[in-house]
Design an enzyme around this catalytic site. Structure first.
Site, PDB file in Angstrom:
ATOM      1  N   GLU A 184       9.897  -0.291  10.797  1.00 22.16           N
ATOM      2  CA  GLU A 184      10.974   0.898  10.638  1.00 22.16           C
ATOM      3  C   GLU A 184      10.185   2.303  11.067  1.00 22.16           C
ATOM      4  O   GLU A 184       9.348   2.920  10.158  1.00 22.16           O
ATOM      5  CB  GLU A 184      11.502   1.053   9.291  1.00 22.16           C
ATOM      6  CG  GLU A 184      12.195  -0.164   8.760  1.00 22.16           C
ATOM      7  CD  GLU A 184      13.424  -0.514   9.400  1.00 22.16           C
ATOM      8  OE1 GLU A 184      13.948   0.437  10.322  1.00 22.16           O
ATOM      9  OE2 GLU A 184      13.896  -1.741   9.421  1.00 22.16           O
TER      10      GLU A 184
ATOM     11  N   LYS B  20       0.804  -1.158   0.033  1.00 20.69           N
ATOM     12  CA  LYS B  20       0.188   0.001  -0.164  1.00 20.69           C
ATOM     13  C   LYS B  20       0.852   1.144   0.021  1.00 20.69           C
ATOM     14  O   LYS B  20       1.536   1.475   1.053  1.00 20.69           O
ATOM     15  CB  LYS B  20      -1.080   0.116   1.319  1.00 20.69           C
ATOM     16  CG  LYS B  20      -1.925   1.277   0.953  1.00 20.69           C
ATOM     17  CD  LYS B  20      -2.625   1.679   2.321  1.00 20.69           C
ATOM     18  CE  LYS B  20      -1.888   2.803   2.918  1.00 20.69           C
ATOM     19  NZ  LYS B  20      -1.936   4.122   2.371  1.00 20.69           N
TER      20      LYS B  20
ATOM     21  N   CYS C 298      14.015   9.570   8.441  1.00 23.41           N
ATOM     22  CA  CYS C 298      14.082   9.054   9.807  1.00 23.41           C
ATOM     23  C   CYS C 298      15.473   9.135  10.493  1.00 23.41           C
ATOM     24  O   CYS C 298      15.865   9.105  11.728  1.00 23.41           O
ATOM     25  CB  CYS C 298      13.456   7.789   9.874  1.00 23.41           C
ATOM     26  SG  CYS C 298      13.588   6.728   8.752  1.00 23.41           S
TER      27      CYS C 298
ATOM     28  N   GLU D  72      10.308  14.148  16.989  1.00 25.81           N
ATOM     29  CA  GLU D  72      10.818  14.085  15.488  1.00 25.81           C
ATOM     30  C   GLU D  72      10.146  15.183  14.597  1.00 25.81           C
ATOM     31  O   GLU D  72       9.044  15.163  14.552  1.00 25.81           O
ATOM     32  CB  GLU D  72      10.489  12.654  14.935  1.00 25.81           C
ATOM     33  CG  GLU D  72      11.151  12.434  13.708  1.00 25.81           C
ATOM     34  CD  GLU D  72      10.909  11.023  13.072  1.00 25.81           C
ATOM     35  OE1 GLU D  72       9.676  10.352  13.000  1.00 25.81           O
ATOM     36  OE2 GLU D  72      11.546  10.628  12.329  1.00 25.81           O
TER      37      GLU D  72
END
Ligand code: ADP
Length: 499
Positions: free
Chosen positions: A264, A190, A299, A401
């Site tokens: 992840e 997806k 990331c 983040e």
């Protein structure tokens, strides 16, 4: 290879239109069962470039059924043969690098020269890497008893559900699709809401070689398309890259089904620059590590840079100088170093963090580079890169983040203090140390809590090296032979009584 293969289409606007409203299921481009689609915009201009098919549970079911049917036959193909087909895909993808690069620049806002073309090249290379590993899917013989032959064999898990993000969609998709398929699984991917087209085109190219149903690609939003994929009864493994929050939702669903997951997730990666470091290399390392050319949308971004007193001011000056010299502009322009932010939502989020930093006591805000002057980009989601100095490690801008072009410089005196602060985070994806002192560097490699620790360099993912985080940065590894064996096969023990 036959002659009626797709030719590269170098006009990304035409390609986005052609792929609009389509999913790839059972080897064919089809609309969503509901007939619905949602608009996709070029983030650099705001212009509508097409529509993505809005897949839901009905499309998920169709794709999983196709993958389930195809998997039986695919698992019986000799592993080396499967690898050979993946190698054919890699060669075909090589011919489409420029096409894929332009399309990804258009839909994601990533600069063509510094980011998009590089990603398209690495994408093809990951398939090349895994294509040679089919015959490495080995088992073991196990000492047991005389007259008993005991061995293990690695088998495919079945249908894999893969959910990918928008920041490096091609590369992150390759790290899932290539090992899953070589190991004999089939897959339903997806795509992320923001970037449906490039990965769909890549899947279309590969489906010219792969039998139908081996590699299906659907688009849609997280809760209505991603969630039914994870919970589908015939999906036996889920691999996900995205946010920590979504990762936890996926892990909970997987726990209910008792299926393995690879996650992840995010990061807040530290870079420690000691006073004796080679300053030029460290500054270049900060530019690369912070992924300024990707607007910091990574990331592994070196978003906390710990700099020792002695070199602090000079480091900051040189870093600002380097980022100032970068050109922000049209992602499709070869002269551009830095493109734009992916979506209005991310744009607002990044700007809200910049405000938090600006309003923090003791923090200095250094805005770098210049906004693009081209009028056609006036509605684009451009953000000037920001370097915050005077940040403390407990400031929200140093803890959370941001996923944008914002880095925090944290000044330190003592090495122990730097290590302690570097590890004082919920994340553990990547870390670097910059020093000429080998003993200190070795010490840091042992003590930094991260899935990847680098000394005097800041390289991006390499196909043959395990990549993945610890703590809240994830579960399991990607890339490498080991990750294929650990995450895309299951072991069976066989005991034969020879007596
Ligand atoms: P980001 O903030 O980077 O968009 P997300 O974790 O929200 O990160 O998205 C990463 C991927 O996860 C996207 O493909 C998104 O559609 C998908 N996703 C979001 N929510 C869910 C969910 N509840 N179940 C499955 N997939 C989801």
């Amino acid at each position: 290879m036959s002659d009626n293969r797709l030719s590269p289409v170098l006009d990304p606007h035409a390609l986005a239109k052609e792929l609009s409203g389509k999913l790839l299921i059972d080897g064919a481009l089809v609309p969503a069962a509901s007939g619905k689609a949602f608009p996709i915009h070029n983030p650099a201009t705001g212009e509508r470039i097409g529509e993505a098919a809005e897949g839901d549970a009905a499309d998920v079911d169709k794709a999983v059924q196709s993958a389930t049917k195809a998997q039986k036959a695919w698992a019986k193909v000799a592993p080396r043969e499967r690898g050979k087909l993946i190698g054919d895909c890699a060669r075909l993808l090589q011919d489409h690098i420029e096409e894929l690069a332009r399309l990804i620049a258009l839909e994601s806002g990533k600069a063509i020269r510094t980011e998009s073309r590089v990603e398209a090249g690495v994408f093809a290379d990951v398939f090349q890497f895994y294509s040679g590993l089919g015959s490495e899917i080995k088992g073991e013989t196990v000492p047991f008893k005389p007259g008993m032959l005991t061995l293990t064999q690695r088998e495919p898990i079945g249908v894999v559900g893969a959910i990918i993000p928008w920041n490096v969609p091609l590369l992150l998709m390759a790290l899932k699709v290539a090992p899953a398929l070589v190991a004999g699984n089939t897959i339903v991917v997806k795509s992320a809401e923001e970037t449906p087209f490039t990965v769909l085109r890549a899947a279309q190219i590969m489906n010219q070689i792969l039998p139908p149903g081996i590699f299906n690609l659907i688009s849609g939003d997280g809760p209505t398309c991603g969630a039914p994929l994870v919970s589908h009864k015939d999906v036996r493994k889920v691999t996900f890259t995205g946010s920590v929050e979504t990762g936890k939702i996926i892990a909970r669903t997987a726990a209910e089904k008792l299926i393995p997951v690879t996650l992840e997730l995010g990061g807040k990666s530290p870079m420690i620059v000691m006073g004796d470091a080679d300053l030029d290399k460290a500054v270049d390392g900060a530019v690369v590590g912070m992924r300024f050319t990707r607007q910091g949308q990574s990331c592994t971004a070196a978003s906390r840079i710990f700099v020792q007193d002695a070199i602090h001011d000079e480091f900051v000056k040189r870093l600002k100088g380097k980022v100032d010299a970068m050109t922000m502009g049209d992602p499709l322009d070869e002269a551009t170093d830095i493109g734009c932010i992916i979506s209005q939502q991310q744009f607002d989020k990044v700007r809200s963090y910049i405000k938090i930093g600006e309003q923090s006591a003791g923090v200095t805000t250094l805005r770098c580079s210049a906004m693009p002057s081209d009028g056609k980009l006036s509605r684009g989601l451009f953000v000037q890169p920001v370097i915050f100095t005077g940040v403390s490690n407990d400031n929200r801008v140093a803890r959370e983040e941001i996923f944008g072009p914002v880095t925090c410089i944290i000044r330190f005196t003592d090495y122990e203090e730097a290590i302690q602060q570097a590890n004082d985070t919920e994340y553990g994806l990547s870390a670097t140390i910059w020093t000429k002192d080998l003993k200190l560097a070795m010490d840091a490699t042992q003590r930094l809590e991260a899935g990847v620790v680098q000394v005097n360099q800041n390289l991006v993912v390499q196909a043959n090296m395990s990549y993945g985080g610890i703590k809240s940065s994830g579960l399991g590894k990607e890339a490498s032979l080991e990750s294929m064996l650990e995450h895309f096969t299951q072991k069976k023990t066989i005991i034969i009584n020879l007596g």
